[in-house]
Enzyme design. Structure first.
Site, PDB file in Angstrom:
ATOM      1  N   ARG A 179      10.824 -11.603  33.711  1.00  0.00           N
ATOM      2  CA  ARG A 179      10.551 -13.225  33.367  1.00  0.00           C
ATOM      3  C   ARG A 179       9.738 -13.590  32.636  1.00  0.00           C
ATOM      4  O   ARG A 179       9.564 -14.861  32.441  1.00  0.00           O
ATOM      5  CB  ARG A 179      11.528 -14.447  34.985  1.00  0.00           C
ATOM      6  N   SER A 229      18.255 -19.615  39.056  1.00  0.00           N
ATOM      7  CA  SER A 229      17.537 -19.649  39.780  1.00  0.00           C
ATOM      8  C   SER A 229      16.184 -20.011  39.899  1.00  0.00           C
ATOM      9  O   SER A 229      15.395 -20.241  38.749  1.00  0.00           O
ATOM     10  CB  SER A 229      16.763 -17.573  39.773  1.00  0.00           C
ATOM     11  N   GLU A 299      10.210 -19.842  38.836  1.00  0.00           N
ATOM     12  CA  GLU A 299      10.964 -19.038  37.239  1.00  0.00           C
ATOM     13  C   GLU A 299      11.114 -20.514  36.373  1.00  0.00           C
ATOM     14  O   GLU A 299      10.905 -20.188  35.105  1.00  0.00           O
ATOM     15  CB  GLU A 299      12.018 -18.605  37.996  1.00  0.00           C
TER      16      GLU A 299
HETATM   17  C1  LIG Z   1      23.691 -21.434  35.881  1.00  0.00           C
HETATM   18  C2  LIG Z   1      22.600 -20.843  34.950  1.00  0.00           C
HETATM   19  C3  LIG Z   1      22.648 -19.772  35.297  1.00  0.00           C
HETATM   20  C4  LIG Z   1      21.279 -19.118  34.800  1.00  0.00           C
HETATM   21  N1  LIG Z   1      21.271 -16.471  34.914  1.00  0.00           N
HETATM   22  C5  LIG Z   1      20.096 -16.702  34.734  1.00  0.00           C
HETATM   23  C6  LIG Z   1      20.103 -15.433  34.567  1.00  0.00           C
HETATM   24  O1  LIG Z   1      20.804 -14.788  35.330  1.00  0.00           O
HETATM   25  N2  LIG Z   1      18.699 -14.452  34.178  1.00  0.00           N
HETATM   26  C7  LIG Z   1      18.679 -15.110  33.663  1.00  0.00           C
HETATM   27  O2  LIG Z   1      16.886 -14.644  33.103  1.00  0.00           O
HETATM   28  N3  LIG Z   1      17.779 -16.325  33.526  1.00  0.00           N
HETATM   29  C8  LIG Z   1      18.931 -17.709  33.812  1.00  0.00           C
HETATM   30  N4  LIG Z   1      18.891 -18.642  34.234  1.00  0.00           N
HETATM   31  C9  LIG Z   1      18.043 -19.682  33.298  1.00  0.00           C
HETATM   32  C10 LIG Z   1      17.630 -19.543  31.819  1.00  0.00           C
HETATM   33  O3  LIG Z   1      19.338 -19.720  31.719  1.00  0.00           O
HETATM   34  C11 LIG Z   1      17.439 -18.719  31.124  1.00  0.00           C
HETATM   35  O4  LIG Z   1      16.471 -18.601  31.294  1.00  0.00           O
HETATM   36  C12 LIG Z   1      17.505 -18.503  29.777  1.00  0.00           C
HETATM   37  O5  LIG Z   1      17.605 -16.878  28.654  1.00  0.00           O
HETATM   38  C13 LIG Z   1      16.252 -19.660  28.782  1.00  0.00           C
HETATM   39  O6  LIG Z   1      16.846 -20.000  27.291  1.00  0.00           O
HETATM   40  P1  LIG Z   1      16.874 -21.939  26.935  1.00  0.00           P
HETATM   41  O7  LIG Z   1      17.676 -20.963  25.577  1.00  0.00           O
HETATM   42  O8  LIG Z   1      17.982 -22.246  27.362  1.00  0.00           O
HETATM   43  O9  LIG Z   1      15.934 -21.533  26.928  1.00  0.00           O
HETATM   44  P2  LIG Z   1      14.692 -23.179  27.355  1.00  0.00           P
HETATM   45  O10 LIG Z   1      15.132 -23.533  29.011  1.00  0.00           O
HETATM   46  O11 LIG Z   1      14.818 -24.525  26.343  1.00  0.00           O
HETATM   47  O12 LIG Z   1      13.339 -22.517  27.529  1.00  0.00           O
HETATM   48  C14 LIG Z   1      12.883 -22.198  28.028  1.00  0.00           C
HETATM   49  C15 LIG Z   1      11.535 -21.406  27.676  1.00  0.00           C
HETATM   50  O13 LIG Z   1      11.368 -20.676  26.384  1.00  0.00           O
HETATM   51  C16 LIG Z   1      11.163 -21.987  25.067  1.00  0.00           C
HETATM   52  N5  LIG Z   1      11.190 -21.177  24.535  1.00  0.00           N
HETATM   53  C17 LIG Z   1      13.162 -21.564  23.441  1.00  0.00           C
HETATM   54  N6  LIG Z   1      13.291 -21.237  22.667  1.00  0.00           N
HETATM   55  C18 LIG Z   1      12.150 -20.890  22.487  1.00  0.00           C
HETATM   56  C19 LIG Z   1      11.854 -20.473  21.141  1.00  0.00           C
HETATM   57  N7  LIG Z   1      12.665 -20.280  19.907  1.00  0.00           N
HETATM   58  N8  LIG Z   1      10.355 -19.873  20.364  1.00  0.00           N
HETATM   59  C20 LIG Z   1       9.660 -19.761  21.042  1.00  0.00           C
HETATM   60  N9  LIG Z   1       9.696 -20.610  22.769  1.00  0.00           N
HETATM   61  C21 LIG Z   1      11.003 -20.971  23.482  1.00  0.00           C
HETATM   62  C22 LIG Z   1      10.193 -22.824  26.157  1.00  0.00           C
HETATM   63  O14 LIG Z   1       9.607 -23.563  25.905  1.00  0.00           O
HETATM   64  C23 LIG Z   1      10.390 -22.555  27.730  1.00  0.00           C
HETATM   65  O15 LIG Z   1       8.812 -22.246  28.106  1.00  0.00           O
HETATM   66  C24 LIG Z   1      20.643 -19.941  34.394  1.00  0.00           C
HETATM   67  C25 LIG Z   1      20.617 -20.295  33.790  1.00  0.00           C
HETATM   68  C26 LIG Z   1      21.554 -21.258  34.560  1.00  0.00           C
HETATM   69  C27 LIG Z   1      21.856 -22.922  34.195  1.00  0.00           C
END
Ligand SMILES: Cc1cc2nc3c(=O)[nH]c(=O)nc-3n(C[C@H](O)[C@H](O)[C@H](O)COP(=O)(O)OP(=O)(O)OC[C@H]3O[C@@H](n4cnc5c(N)ncnc54)[C@H](O)[C@@H]3O)c2cc1C
Length: 306
Positions: A179, A229, A299
């Protein structure tokens, strides 16, 4: 924090800008206080300019994508918050390149990426099905499941560095861990080239994805706001099992609850604040440590003032 008027004006020339905008609208937890300034860059050149302005003015800078891995403090986030996620005004481009790789803007949703790749008859991106948020957030988090993760499919990324320069980086697996993708402090991803393989049976890939989504609907508490998670799995253990065996299933703090369906999810069950969620996180960490002597590491990313 008060951001000087002339700075807000300069930012307004290269992006949509919202002052004191509540971030709960932009997080899947539906919690989080205001950003001093929330900016939505229209393109990558604007993004570079915003980063330069923030650096020149020594203003704190935070990037958010889909907000699906974030717990933002109730008192909000200081400085400039850049939102990089597609919305009704701006869609991320996803294109097939001549060499057979796929280029995706960082703001593109994972859901659209999966759909695009399935339609072209590719496989290797199935792990992404059902993971919310954008490509950029997925890369930084090296998001994935037991089926794979971003590090397995990335070729290179385009980014804006902390000085506002647009540059690129080749990705190799040594840069990634559980992660986490180590691309460099302050790097903001603007797009990525992704290499997938041709599916032997494209209809099979589609039905596998349907199965994955069905499985998630059964095993994850998708009727409630959450950030997926909460804790990483410690080596050799499953966090959900440790939490369950420590008797924490269903435990509540304020409006936050340990999901009964999946104990590594904390859900916003009833008007939770970020502080409720954070306090429940601390309670889980302390209890699991007392029971098993294991420290659970989060995480999800906690940012801002609680
Ligand atoms: C229902 C549910 C299920 C999920 N299942 C999984 C799973 O199976 N596996 C898993 O790994 N995760 C899972 N997640 C967690 C999450 O969806 C992932 O980590 C996802 O990839 C985060 O993407 P985001 O665009 O929402 O990032 P954000 O939550 O907005 O940001 C996450 C991090 O990335 C940084 N960031 C975001 N965009 C950029 C960019 N363009 N450049 C630099 N930094 C950036 C932010 O500063 C922050 O530190 C789940 C979440 C939910 C709600």
């Amino acid at each position: 924090m008060n951001i000087p008027r002339n700075v807000i004006q300069a930012l307004g020339e290269c992006a949509r800008v919202k002052e004191k905008e509540p971030l709960k609208t932009y997080t899947t937890y539906r919690t989080g206080g205001p950003a001093d300034l929330l900016v939505f860059p229209g393109d990558n050149e604007s993004l570079s300019r915003i980063v330069r302005i923030a650096a020149d003015e020594s203003l704190p800078l935070t990037v958010i994508g889909g907000g699906s891995n974030l717990l933002v403090g109730d008192k909000g986030l200081e400085g400039i918050v850049i939102r990089l996620c597609e919305d009704s005004l701006r869609k991320g481009e996803i294109v097939l390149l001549e060499d057979g790789t796929i280029y995706a803007d960082s703001i593109a949703s994972k859901e659209r990426f999966v759909e695009f790749a399935v339609n072209l008859g590719y496989s290797g991106m199935e792990f992404m099905a059902g993971i919310p948020g954008c490509i950029g957030g997925g890369i930084i988090m090296n998001a994935g499941t037991s089926m794979g993760a971003f590090a397995d499919i990335l070729v290179d990324v385009d980014l804006v560095d902390s000085g506002g320069n647009r540059t690129a980086a080749l990705i190799d697996r040594s840069m990634s861990s559980y992660r986490k993708m180590g691309i460099g402090d302050g790097a903001i991803i603007t797009g990525a080239r992704i290499k997938l393989s041709r599916a032997a049976d494209a209809s099979r890939v589609r039905s596998d994805i349907e199965d994955i989504l069905g499985d998630r609907r059964k095993k994850h508490p998708l009727d409630y706001p959450s950030a997926g998670s909460v804790f990483k799995n410690p080596d050799g253990y499953s966090s959900w099992k440790l939490i369950d065996e420590a008797g924490l299933k269903g435990r509540m703090v304020g409006g936050a609850r340990v999901s009964e369906l999946h104990t590594n999810f904390i859900i916003n069950a009833d008007g939770a604040t970020s502080r409720d969620i954070r306090n429940l996180i601390c309670l889980i960490q302390e209890t699991v440590f007392q029971y098993f002597g294991i420290r659970l590491e989060t995480e999800i990313k906690m940012v801002g003032v609680f």
